[in-house]
Design a protein around this motif. Structure first.
Motif, PDB file in Angstrom:
ATOM      1  N   VAL A 293      30.541  -4.062   1.074  1.00 21.98           N
ATOM      2  CA  VAL A 293      31.796  -3.480   0.638  1.00 21.98           C
ATOM      3  C   VAL A 293      31.653  -3.211  -0.856  1.00 21.98           C
ATOM      4  CG1 VAL A 293      32.856  -5.766   0.219  1.00 21.98           C
ATOM      5  CG2 VAL A 293      34.305  -3.737   0.536  1.00 21.98           C
ATOM      6  N   GLY A 294      32.163  -2.081  -1.297  1.00 28.97           N
ATOM      7  CA  GLY A 294      32.052  -1.726  -2.703  1.00 28.97           C
ATOM      8  C   GLY A 294      33.322  -2.059  -3.473  1.00 28.97           C
ATOM      9  N   VAL A 295      33.150  -2.468  -4.735  1.00 24.64           N
ATOM     10  CA  VAL A 295      34.266  -2.686  -5.650  1.00 24.64           C
ATOM     11  C   VAL A 295      33.943  -1.943  -6.937  1.00 24.64           C
ATOM     12  CG1 VAL A 295      35.587  -4.357  -6.995  1.00 24.64           C
ATOM     13  CG2 VAL A 295      34.861  -4.930  -4.667  1.00 24.64           C
ATOM     14  N   SER A 296      34.818  -1.036  -7.348  1.00 25.59           N
ATOM     15  CA  SER A 296      34.571  -0.235  -8.546  1.00 25.59           C
ATOM     16  C   SER A 296      35.434  -0.718  -9.704  1.00 25.59           C
ATOM     17  CB  SER A 296      34.879   1.243  -8.278  1.00 25.59           C
ATOM     18  OG  SER A 296      33.996   1.773  -7.315  1.00 25.59           O
ATOM     19  N   ASP A 297      34.827  -0.747 -10.883  1.00 22.89           N
ATOM     20  CA  ASP A 297      35.527  -1.088 -12.120  1.00 22.89           C
ATOM     21  C   ASP A 297      35.910   0.222 -12.795  1.00 22.89           C
ATOM     22  OD1 ASP A 297      36.079  -1.695 -14.884  1.00 22.89           O
ATOM     23  OD2 ASP A 297      35.092  -3.626 -14.604  1.00 22.89           O
ATOM     24  N   GLN A 298      37.188   0.497 -12.896  1.00 24.23           N
ATOM     25  CA  GLN A 298      37.649   1.784 -13.412  1.00 24.23           C
ATOM     26  C   GLN A 298      37.359   1.968 -14.899  1.00 24.23           C
ATOM     27  OE1 GLN A 298      38.949   4.128 -11.110  1.00 24.23           O
ATOM     28  NE2 GLN A 298      37.990   2.508  -9.910  1.00 24.23           N
ATOM     29  N   THR A 299      37.200   0.872 -15.639  1.00 21.64           N
ATOM     30  CA  THR A 299      36.908   0.973 -17.068  1.00 21.64           C
ATOM     31  C   THR A 299      35.419   1.137 -17.326  1.00 21.64           C
ATOM     32  OG1 THR A 299      38.841  -0.338 -17.650  1.00 21.64           O
ATOM     33  CG2 THR A 299      37.097  -0.178 -19.304  1.00 21.64           C
ATOM     34  N   LYS A 300      34.600   0.294 -16.699  1.00 17.63           N
ATOM     35  CA  LYS A 300      33.158   0.349 -16.925  1.00 17.63           C
ATOM     36  C   LYS A 300      32.490   1.479 -16.143  1.00 17.63           C
ATOM     37  CE  LYS A 300      30.988  -3.637 -16.876  1.00 17.63           C
ATOM     38  NZ  LYS A 300      30.584  -4.989 -16.429  1.00 17.63           N
ATOM     39  N   GLY A 301      33.188   1.935 -15.083  1.00 18.80           N
ATOM     40  CA  GLY A 301      32.646   3.050 -14.319  1.00 18.80           C
ATOM     41  C   GLY A 301      31.534   2.680 -13.366  1.00 18.80           C
ATOM     42  N   GLY A 302      31.355   1.391 -13.082  1.00 27.11           N
ATOM     43  CA  GLY A 302      30.301   0.961 -12.171  1.00 27.11           C
ATOM     44  C   GLY A 302      30.866   0.504 -10.844  1.00 27.11           C
ATOM     45  N   THR A 303      30.022   0.443  -9.829  1.00 25.71           N
ATOM     46  CA  THR A 303      30.416  -0.045  -8.515  1.00 25.71           C
ATOM     47  C   THR A 303      29.500  -1.181  -8.101  1.00 25.71           C
ATOM     48  OG1 THR A 303      31.256   2.111  -7.827  1.00 25.71           O
ATOM     49  CG2 THR A 303      30.769   0.528  -6.083  1.00 25.71           C
ATOM     50  N   LEU A 304      30.110  -2.296  -7.737  1.00 19.22           N
ATOM     51  CA  LEU A 304      29.393  -3.465  -7.251  1.00 19.22           C
ATOM     52  C   LEU A 304      29.466  -3.468  -5.734  1.00 19.22           C
ATOM     53  CD1 LEU A 304      28.164  -6.378  -7.482  1.00 19.22           C
ATOM     54  CD2 LEU A 304      30.529  -7.199  -7.697  1.00 19.22           C
ATOM     55  N   TYR A 305      28.312  -3.621  -5.066  1.00 19.27           N
ATOM     56  CA  TYR A 305      28.263  -3.688  -3.610  1.00 19.27           C
ATOM     57  C   TYR A 305      27.947  -5.123  -3.204  1.00 19.27           C
ATOM     58  CZ  TYR A 305      28.285   1.382  -3.745  1.00 19.27           C
ATOM     59  OH  TYR A 305      28.650   2.686  -3.969  1.00 19.27           O
ATOM     60  N   ILE A 306      28.823  -5.692  -2.345  1.00 19.62           N
ATOM     61  CA  ILE A 306      28.724  -7.092  -1.947  1.00 19.62           C
ATOM     62  C   ILE A 306      28.478  -7.179  -0.451  1.00 19.62           C
ATOM     63  CG2 ILE A 306      29.970  -9.293  -1.841  1.00 19.62           C
ATOM     64  CD1 ILE A 306      31.321  -6.749  -4.178  1.00 19.62           C
ATOM     65  N   ALA A 307      27.584  -8.086  -0.058  1.00 17.17           N
ATOM     66  CA  ALA A 307      27.261  -8.266   1.358  1.00 17.17           C
ATOM     67  C   ALA A 307      28.479  -8.683   2.158  1.00 17.17           C
ATOM     68  CB  ALA A 307      26.160  -9.310   1.503  1.00 17.17           C
ATOM     69  N   THR A 308      28.677  -8.054   3.318  1.00 12.88           N
ATOM     70  CA  THR A 308      29.789  -8.406   4.202  1.00 12.88           C
ATOM     71  C   THR A 308      29.338  -9.254   5.380  1.00 12.88           C
ATOM     72  OG1 THR A 308      29.534  -6.317   5.412  1.00 12.88           O
ATOM     73  CG2 THR A 308      31.143  -6.367   3.602  1.00 12.88           C
ATOM     74  N   THR A 309      28.045  -9.631   5.401  1.00 14.56           N
ATOM     75  CA  THR A 309      27.529 -10.564   6.403  1.00 14.56           C
ATOM     76  C   THR A 309      26.780 -11.666   5.671  1.00 14.56           C
ATOM     77  OG1 THR A 309      25.487  -9.278   6.670  1.00 14.56           O
ATOM     78  CG2 THR A 309      27.294  -8.812   8.198  1.00 14.56           C
ATOM     79  N   GLY A 310      26.772 -12.857   6.255  1.00 12.42           N
ATOM     80  CA  GLY A 310      26.151 -13.990   5.581  1.00 12.42           C
ATOM     81  C   GLY A 310      26.935 -14.341   4.327  1.00 12.42           C
ATOM     82  N   LYS A 311      26.276 -14.889   3.339  1.00 17.71           N
ATOM     83  CA  LYS A 311      26.950 -15.184   2.081  1.00 17.71           C
ATOM     84  C   LYS A 311      27.248 -13.878   1.347  1.00 17.71           C
ATOM     85  CE  LYS A 311      25.690 -19.907   0.939  1.00 17.71           C
ATOM     86  NZ  LYS A 311      25.246 -20.820  -0.154  1.00 17.71           N
ATOM     87  N   PRO A 312      28.374 -13.815   0.645  1.00 12.31           N
ATOM     88  CA  PRO A 312      28.750 -12.562  -0.037  1.00 12.31           C
ATOM     89  C   PRO A 312      28.002 -12.342  -1.343  1.00 12.31           C
ATOM     90  CG  PRO A 312      30.422 -14.213  -0.455  1.00 12.31           C
ATOM     91  CD  PRO A 312      29.439 -14.839   0.528  1.00 12.31           C
ATOM     92  N   TYR A 313      26.677 -12.291  -1.263  1.00 10.10           N
ATOM     93  CA  TYR A 313      25.870 -12.055  -2.459  1.00 10.10           C
ATOM     94  C   TYR A 313      26.063 -10.619  -2.961  1.00 10.10           C
ATOM     95  CZ  TYR A 313      23.095 -16.278  -1.459  1.00 10.10           C
ATOM     96  OH  TYR A 313      22.682 -17.566  -1.247  1.00 10.10           O
ATOM     97  N   PRO A 314      25.988 -10.417  -4.274  1.00 12.04           N
ATOM     98  CA  PRO A 314      25.934  -9.043  -4.764  1.00 12.04           C
ATOM     99  C   PRO A 314      24.634  -8.402  -4.296  1.00 12.04           C
ATOM    100  CG  PRO A 314      25.550 -10.600  -6.549  1.00 12.04           C
ATOM    101  CD  PRO A 314      25.939 -11.397  -5.361  1.00 12.04           C
ATOM    102  N   VAL A 315      24.696  -7.169  -3.849  1.00 17.15           N
ATOM    103  CA  VAL A 315      23.529  -6.455  -3.324  1.00 17.15           C
ATOM    104  C   VAL A 315      23.017  -5.432  -4.337  1.00 17.15           C
ATOM    105  CG1 VAL A 315      22.737  -4.879  -1.501  1.00 17.15           C
ATOM    106  CG2 VAL A 315      24.262  -6.790  -0.943  1.00 17.15           C
ATOM    107  N   GLN A 316      23.938  -4.727  -4.962  1.00 14.92           N
ATOM    108  CA  GLN A 316      23.531  -3.697  -5.917  1.00 14.92           C
ATOM    109  C   GLN A 316      24.711  -3.333  -6.820  1.00 14.92           C
ATOM    110  OE1 GLN A 316      22.798   0.647  -4.805  1.00 14.92           O
ATOM    111  NE2 GLN A 316      20.688  -0.099  -4.988  1.00 14.92           N
ATOM    112  N   ILE A 317      24.389  -2.949  -8.041  1.00 19.39           N
ATOM    113  CA  ILE A 317      25.387  -2.345  -8.916  1.00 19.39           C
ATOM    114  C   ILE A 317      24.864  -0.988  -9.339  1.00 19.39           C
ATOM    115  CG2 ILE A 317      26.511  -2.458 -11.173  1.00 19.39           C
ATOM    116  CD1 ILE A 317      26.871  -5.383 -10.861  1.00 19.39           C
ATOM    117  N   THR A 318      25.716   0.017  -9.222  1.00 19.37           N
ATOM    118  CA  THR A 318      25.335   1.363  -9.624  1.00 19.37           C
ATOM    119  C   THR A 318      26.330   1.887 -10.653  1.00 19.37           C
ATOM    120  OG1 THR A 318      26.644   2.417  -7.873  1.00 19.37           O
ATOM    121  CG2 THR A 318      24.356   1.854  -7.357  1.00 19.37           C
ATOM    122  N   LYS A 319      25.858   2.775 -11.488  1.00 21.64           N
ATOM    123  CA  LYS A 319      26.729   3.416 -12.473  1.00 21.64           C
ATOM    124  C   LYS A 319      26.228   4.830 -12.700  1.00 21.64           C
ATOM    125  CE  LYS A 319      28.692   2.834 -17.107  1.00 21.64           C
ATOM    126  NZ  LYS A 319      28.691   2.015 -18.343  1.00 21.64           N
ATOM    127  N   ALA A 320      27.132   5.789 -12.686  1.00 19.22           N
ATOM    128  CA  ALA A 320      26.762   7.183 -12.900  1.00 19.22           C
ATOM    129  C   ALA A 320      26.814   7.515 -14.383  1.00 19.22           C
ATOM    130  CB  ALA A 320      27.721   8.093 -12.125  1.00 19.22           C
TER     131      ALA A 320
END
Length: 228
Positions: free
Chosen positions: A167-194
């Protein structure tokens, strides 16, 4: 030698990396996608801080300079800032780096490049020269900096990243999106920024065994600065 000032410049580029990081997960639905954006980030931070190791890799751009990293279990691997590559190892409160010829030429000139070719440099993780670099090899520091948010958070929907349901969560100020695992432990999977300072950094291989051996005969950066 101009090592102090030049290493500080490299570290300044490297520390901006902390705004962009992520990880992986496994098995059954963990229910995190149903939470609020703030709760999702909090759950991801808690999961990451409970881990013992992780493989970090990716590329971003900072101040116009590309930064590439590939850190196996976070404590050893390769970094490249503006095309200047070096290996890094962190163990026992000490950071070790071994640069390419171009890297050593950049921090100390032609004479230093000859002197240091194939050699490891070392300094305390708390030293000014390596503090920002060492923060990239400290899991707790990295998680705290990576998952800090400064603006309004919004859900970015569910998808797959590196084969992992997220599941993705976007920070409107920093402009990045954090993707968190929705199975198993909710580890961060990736952060992207355009954009010009953007990129993508992934975390994988959480809690894999770590065996770190300190390089032999490393040169102490403080002794080099004193001319010994």
């Amino acid at each position: 030698m101009r090592a102090h000032a030049s290493l500080a410049a490299v570290a300044t580029c490297a520390v901006s990396l902390a705004a962009l990081l992520g990880g992986c997960g496994a098995s059954s639905d963990n229910g995190v996608a149903a939470k609020s954006p703030e709760q999702i980030v909090a759950a991801s931070k808690a999961a990451a801080e409970s881990a013992t190791s992780v493989h970090v890799s990716g590329t971003i751009v900072s101040n116009g300079a590309p930064i590439t990293l590939d850190l196996q279990q976070l404590r050893r691997g390769q970094l490249s800032v503006g095309g200047l590559g070096f290996e890094v190892i962190q163990t026992g409160g000490t950071v070790y780096i071994k640069g390419s010829e171009a890297f050593y030429r950049h921090i100390g000139g032609a004479t230093a490049a000859q002197l240091l070719q194939g050699r490891w440099l070392k300094a305390s993780t708390a030293s000014r020269e390596f503090a920002s670099i060492s923060s990239l090899t400290d899991l707790r520091q990295l998680v705290d900096a990576s998952l800090e948010h400064r603006g309004a958070l919004t859900k970015a929907g569910t998808t797959h990243v590196n084969g992992q349901a997220v599941v993705g969560v976007s920070d409107q100020t920093k402009g990045g999106t954090l993707y968190i695992a929705t199975t198993g432990k909710p580890y961060p999977v990736q952060i992207t920024k355009a954009g010009g300072g953007g990129g993508a950094v992934s975390f994988q291989g959480w809690n894999q065994p770590v065996t770190i051996v300190a390089p032999a005969n490393a040169l102490d950066i403080n002794q080099l600065r004193r001319g010994h």
